[in-house]
Write a protein that holds these residues in place. Structure first.
Motif, PDB file in Angstrom:
ATOM      1  N   UNK A  80      72.613 -54.071  48.399  1.00 30.24           N
ATOM      2  CA  UNK A  80      72.676 -53.741  46.972  1.00 30.24           C
ATOM      3  C   UNK A  80      71.517 -54.439  46.280  1.00 30.24           C
ATOM      4  N   UNK A  81      70.745 -53.678  45.531  1.00 31.50           N
ATOM      5  CA  UNK A  81      69.639 -54.278  44.768  1.00 31.50           C
ATOM      6  C   UNK A  81      70.248 -55.090  43.616  1.00 31.50           C
ATOM      7  N   UNK A  82      69.762 -56.322  43.449  1.00 29.50           N
ATOM      8  CA  UNK A  82      70.336 -57.169  42.387  1.00 29.50           C
ATOM      9  C   UNK A  82      69.307 -57.441  41.296  1.00 29.50           C
ATOM     10  N   UNK A  83      68.254 -56.650  41.270  1.00 28.78           N
ATOM     11  CA  UNK A  83      67.197 -56.903  40.278  1.00 28.78           C
ATOM     12  C   UNK A  83      67.615 -56.507  38.862  1.00 28.78           C
TER      13      UNK A  83
ATOM     14  N   UNK B 104      60.597 -56.075  60.048  1.00 28.61           N
ATOM     15  CA  UNK B 104      59.801 -55.340  59.060  1.00 28.61           C
ATOM     16  C   UNK B 104      60.608 -54.198  58.470  1.00 28.61           C
ATOM     17  N   UNK B 105      60.238 -53.833  57.243  1.00 27.86           N
ATOM     18  CA  UNK B 105      60.884 -52.698  56.591  1.00 27.86           C
ATOM     19  C   UNK B 105      60.061 -51.449  56.850  1.00 27.86           C
ATOM     20  N   UNK B 106      60.695 -50.392  57.300  1.00 31.84           N
ATOM     21  CA  UNK B 106      59.968 -49.132  57.523  1.00 31.84           C
ATOM     22  C   UNK B 106      60.107 -48.234  56.292  1.00 31.84           C
ATOM     23  N   UNK B 107      61.341 -48.031  55.816  1.00 28.50           N
ATOM     24  CA  UNK B 107      61.495 -47.228  54.607  1.00 28.50           C
ATOM     25  C   UNK B 107      62.761 -47.633  53.871  1.00 28.50           C
ATOM     26  N   UNK B 108      62.752 -47.360  52.565  1.00 26.33           N
ATOM     27  CA  UNK B 108      63.898 -47.697  51.721  1.00 26.33           C
ATOM     28  C   UNK B 108      64.292 -46.453  50.944  1.00 26.33           C
ATOM     29  N   UNK B 109      65.573 -46.139  50.907  1.00 25.71           N
ATOM     30  CA  UNK B 109      66.035 -45.040  50.053  1.00 25.71           C
ATOM     31  C   UNK B 109      67.221 -45.516  49.219  1.00 25.71           C
ATOM     32  N   UNK B 110      67.457 -44.819  48.108  1.00 25.33           N
ATOM     33  CA  UNK B 110      68.602 -45.132  47.261  1.00 25.33           C
ATOM     34  C   UNK B 110      68.231 -45.855  45.975  1.00 25.33           C
ATOM     35  N   UNK B 111      66.992 -46.339  45.878  1.00 31.07           N
ATOM     36  CA  UNK B 111      66.588 -47.086  44.685  1.00 31.07           C
ATOM     37  C   UNK B 111      66.254 -46.139  43.540  1.00 31.07           C
ATOM     38  N   UNK B 112      66.532 -46.593  42.315  1.00 30.97           N
ATOM     39  CA  UNK B 112      66.208 -45.750  41.174  1.00 30.97           C
ATOM     40  C   UNK B 112      64.888 -46.137  40.541  1.00 30.97           C
ATOM     41  N   UNK B 113      64.318 -47.238  41.006  1.00 27.63           N
ATOM     42  CA  UNK B 113      62.982 -47.586  40.527  1.00 27.63           C
ATOM     43  C   UNK B 113      62.298 -48.368  41.636  1.00 27.63           C
ATOM     44  N   UNK B 114      61.018 -48.646  41.461  1.00 27.59           N
ATOM     45  CA  UNK B 114      60.271 -49.240  42.578  1.00 27.59           C
ATOM     46  C   UNK B 114      60.675 -50.689  42.863  1.00 27.59           C
ATOM     47  N   UNK B 115      61.313 -51.352  41.887  1.00 29.76           N
ATOM     48  CA  UNK B 115      61.776 -52.724  42.128  1.00 29.76           C
ATOM     49  C   UNK B 115      62.681 -52.777  43.353  1.00 29.76           C
ATOM     50  N   UNK B 116      63.451 -51.709  43.541  1.00 33.54           N
ATOM     51  CA  UNK B 116      64.404 -51.677  44.645  1.00 33.54           C
ATOM     52  C   UNK B 116      63.717 -51.820  45.987  1.00 33.54           C
ATOM     53  N   UNK B 117      62.591 -51.128  46.136  1.00 33.47           N
ATOM     54  CA  UNK B 117      61.890 -51.199  47.406  1.00 33.47           C
ATOM     55  C   UNK B 117      61.312 -52.604  47.612  1.00 33.47           C
ATOM     56  N   UNK B 118      60.725 -53.157  46.542  1.00 38.84           N
ATOM     57  CA  UNK B 118      60.176 -54.512  46.647  1.00 38.84           C
ATOM     58  C   UNK B 118      61.268 -55.519  46.987  1.00 38.84           C
ATOM     59  N   UNK B 119      62.426 -55.338  46.355  1.00 40.84           N
ATOM     60  CA  UNK B 119      63.532 -56.248  46.611  1.00 40.84           C
ATOM     61  C   UNK B 119      63.929 -56.198  48.087  1.00 40.84           C
ATOM     62  N   UNK B 120      64.084 -54.978  48.613  1.00 43.81           N
ATOM     63  CA  UNK B 120      64.496 -54.822  50.011  1.00 43.81           C
ATOM     64  C   UNK B 120      63.466 -55.454  50.944  1.00 43.81           C
ATOM     65  N   UNK B 121      62.194 -55.210  50.663  1.00 39.89           N
ATOM     66  CA  UNK B 121      61.131 -55.778  51.486  1.00 39.89           C
ATOM     67  C   UNK B 121      61.193 -57.307  51.495  1.00 39.89           C
ATOM     68  N   UNK B 122      61.300 -57.874  50.271  1.00 38.87           N
ATOM     69  CA  UNK B 122      61.357 -59.329  50.137  1.00 38.87           C
ATOM     70  C   UNK B 122      62.575 -59.882  50.880  1.00 38.87           C
ATOM     71  N   UNK B 123      63.732 -59.260  50.653  1.00 39.39           N
ATOM     72  CA  UNK B 123      64.972 -59.772  51.232  1.00 39.39           C
ATOM     73  C   UNK B 123      64.960 -59.708  52.753  1.00 39.39           C
ATOM     74  N   UNK B 124      64.303 -58.711  53.307  1.00 38.18           N
ATOM     75  CA  UNK B 124      64.342 -58.573  54.769  1.00 38.18           C
ATOM     76  C   UNK B 124      63.174 -59.301  55.427  1.00 38.18           C
ATOM     77  N   UNK B 125      62.004 -59.226  54.791  1.00 37.65           N
ATOM     78  CA  UNK B 125      60.840 -59.816  55.453  1.00 37.65           C
ATOM     79  C   UNK B 125      60.687 -61.309  55.150  1.00 37.65           C
ATOM     80  N   UNK B 126      61.038 -61.717  53.945  1.00 40.12           N
ATOM     81  CA  UNK B 126      60.893 -63.141  53.605  1.00 40.12           C
ATOM     82  C   UNK B 126      61.854 -63.532  52.489  1.00 40.12           C
ATOM     83  N   UNK B 127      63.147 -63.648  52.788  1.00 36.09           N
ATOM     84  CA  UNK B 127      64.098 -63.965  51.712  1.00 36.09           C
ATOM     85  C   UNK B 127      63.891 -65.388  51.190  1.00 36.09           C
ATOM     86  N   UNK B 128      63.856 -65.513  49.871  1.00 37.14           N
ATOM     87  CA  UNK B 128      63.651 -66.834  49.251  1.00 37.14           C
ATOM     88  C   UNK B 128      64.721 -67.066  48.191  1.00 37.14           C
TER      89      UNK B 128
END
Ligand code: SF4
Lengths: 332, 122
Positions: free
Chosen positions: B6-9, B24-48
């Motif tokens: 779930x995107x929490x942005x 690594x993230x290959x693709x993201x679907x379900x987001x209503x804006x581009x923040x969702x993809x960035x969030x997924x990438x961050x959370x999977x590749x380098x969660x902080x």
């Protein structure tokens, strides 16, 4: 008995914002009384981030959020702060009695703002059977113990209620080395922010049991275990769905109630359902010249909204005192 | 592999379906804006996460001083960081925002005091 233009009871987020707004609206003589030895109220124990996103466009911790207001209050010549001052009585004609170290003071105010916050609902307010061992704490009290006193309340905990305080305490106790075994929520969904479910529970693998309740707390001197059961749509326990969790600590996080004892003492009308004041307008009470703001008026989700509400209370009090109603924006 | 998150942005809370290969993230679907993809990438590749805690002062006026990392730190550093934080004592007066520890654990972030300690106001 001294006389003051405006007396504000409570130096937390509500009282601080109300004092500043009243001062900005032209009130020249404000006394702010606070029972603790520091200003900031509950914000001081909310050491996690998530404050000020709306107001300051920054993700602050509670103490940082408080600090921005405290610094402004310290510089405001019209605001006198009296710390370690505990209001014990308020009359309908706005005489406040308060205790401070070595003295009992009485002050007659032309207007009063009560910014007394809220208190936690306790174990006694939700039906849980069992004995009364040590180790059962309201979540906010446990937060105070850990963050302000440096005490760890136990080793293994179960949290009742998935509001934000409960979720944040699940993470906080885990970080301090406790094992949080479960969060139990009677509703179908959590009451807290998704962000907190992700960052406080999922990050640490803490199970969240939705549609469950605690039936019984067992323990002689100290909590030994809790019995948990699934509930149906009427919140009744489903037979044979129960299981036990061994733990020595239970945190109760099942909501907050406005704190309005002073207002009640003054003879104002209180809504028995919400414990907030009965009045036609936000921040007003049934007694002219006595205002209520922040969580004492109604419990807010965000400190940012407490500040907004309290600023409008400050301006309403100023207007009542004949200072015009100039809206001069807010602190940011 | 497919992961649901779930995107929490923002409060919208889009349900994201994330196709991953290793870390690594290959693709993201379900987001209503581009923040969702960035969030997924961050959370999977380098969660902080930003870490907050409180440390001892040894002063009766304020027993515990709340602290935070000046920026988010990698998630896997949270518990090692707590071990360090438990050893810290701040017996000297600090102001809100002062660094209690500079370059904390070599992570490139400071550990900041989030309130002032020492003499209480006024
Ligand atoms: S993807 Fe965009 S719209 Fe959806 S929750 Fe994230 S930030 Fe909000």
């Amino acid at each position: 008995m001294t006389e003051r233009e405006l007396v504000i009871v409570g130096g937390g987020p509500a009282g601080l914002a109300a004092a500043l707004a009243a001062g900005e609206a032209g009130v020249k003589d404000i006394l702010l009384i606070e029972r603790d030895q520091h200003l900031g109220g509950i914000l001081n124990q909310c050491i996690h981030t998530g404050f000020g996103l709306h107001r300051f466009k920054a993700e602050l911790t509670g103490p940082e959020y408080a600090d921005r207001f405290v610094k402004t209050v310290e510089k405001a010549p019209e605001i006198e702060v009296s710390l370690r001052s505990f209001a014990v009585k308020l009359t309908g004609d706005r005489v406040i009695t308060y205790l401070k170290p070595g003295a009992m003071e009485e002050v007659k105010a032309r207007a009063v703002i009560l910014a007394t916050g809220c208190r936690e609902r306790t174990r006694e307010m939700i039906p849980i059977c069992g004995s009364r061992p040590a180790g059962v704490y309201p979540a906010g009290l446990a937060q105070k113990m850990i963050n302000l006193e440096g005490w760890i309340p136990g080793k293994e905990a179960v949290i009742v209620g998935s509001g934000d305080i409960g979720l944040i305490m699940a993470r906080r106790m885990t970080l301090e080395g406790m094992k949080v075994k479960a969060v139990i929520e009677i509703q179908k969904t959590t009451r807290g922010l998704t962000r907190n479910v992700v960052q406080c529970l999922e990050d640490y693998g803490i199970p969240l049991h939705l549609r469950h309740k605690i039936l019984k707390i067992t323990g002689r001197d100290r909590v030994e275990k809790v019995e948990v059961v699934r509930v149906d749509d009427n919140f009744a326990g489903i037979p044979r769905s129960g299981f036990e969790i061994r733990c020595d600590t239970v945190l109760i996080s099942v909501g907050l109630i406005p704190e309005n004892e002073l207002l009640e003492m003054a003879g104002a009308q209180i809504d028995p359902k919400t414990n907030g004041p009965l009045s036609a307008r936000v921040n007003f009470t049934s007694i002219p010249g006595i205002f209520v703001c922040g969580n004492a008026f109604r419990v807010y989700d965000l400190a940012d909204n407490v500040s907004l509400d309290s600023e409008s209370a400050g301006r309403s009090a100023a207007e009542y005192l004949g200072k015009g109603s100039a809206d001069r924006g807010n602190l940011s | 592999m497919n992961r649901l998150m779930i995107c929490i942005e923002c409060p919208q809370g889009c349900r994201l379906s994330v196709e991953t290969g290793g870390s690594r993230v290959i693709s993201v679907t379900g987001q209503e804006c581009e923040c969702g993809e960035n969030y997924a990438r961050q959370e999977i590749e380098n969660p902080v996460r930003t870490l907050t805690a409180s440390v001892l002062t040894g002063s009766p006026a304020l027993k515990m001083l709340p602290v935070r990392t000046s920026a988010p730190i990698p998630k896997e550093k949270i518990f090692p960081a707590m071990e360090e934080i438990k050893k810290i004592k701040v017996p000297f007066p600090v102001e809100t925002g002062d660094a209690v520890v500079k370059n904390f654990m070599g992570l490139g972030v400071d550990l900041l005091a989030t309130r002032k300690s020492g003499r209480s106001f006024p």
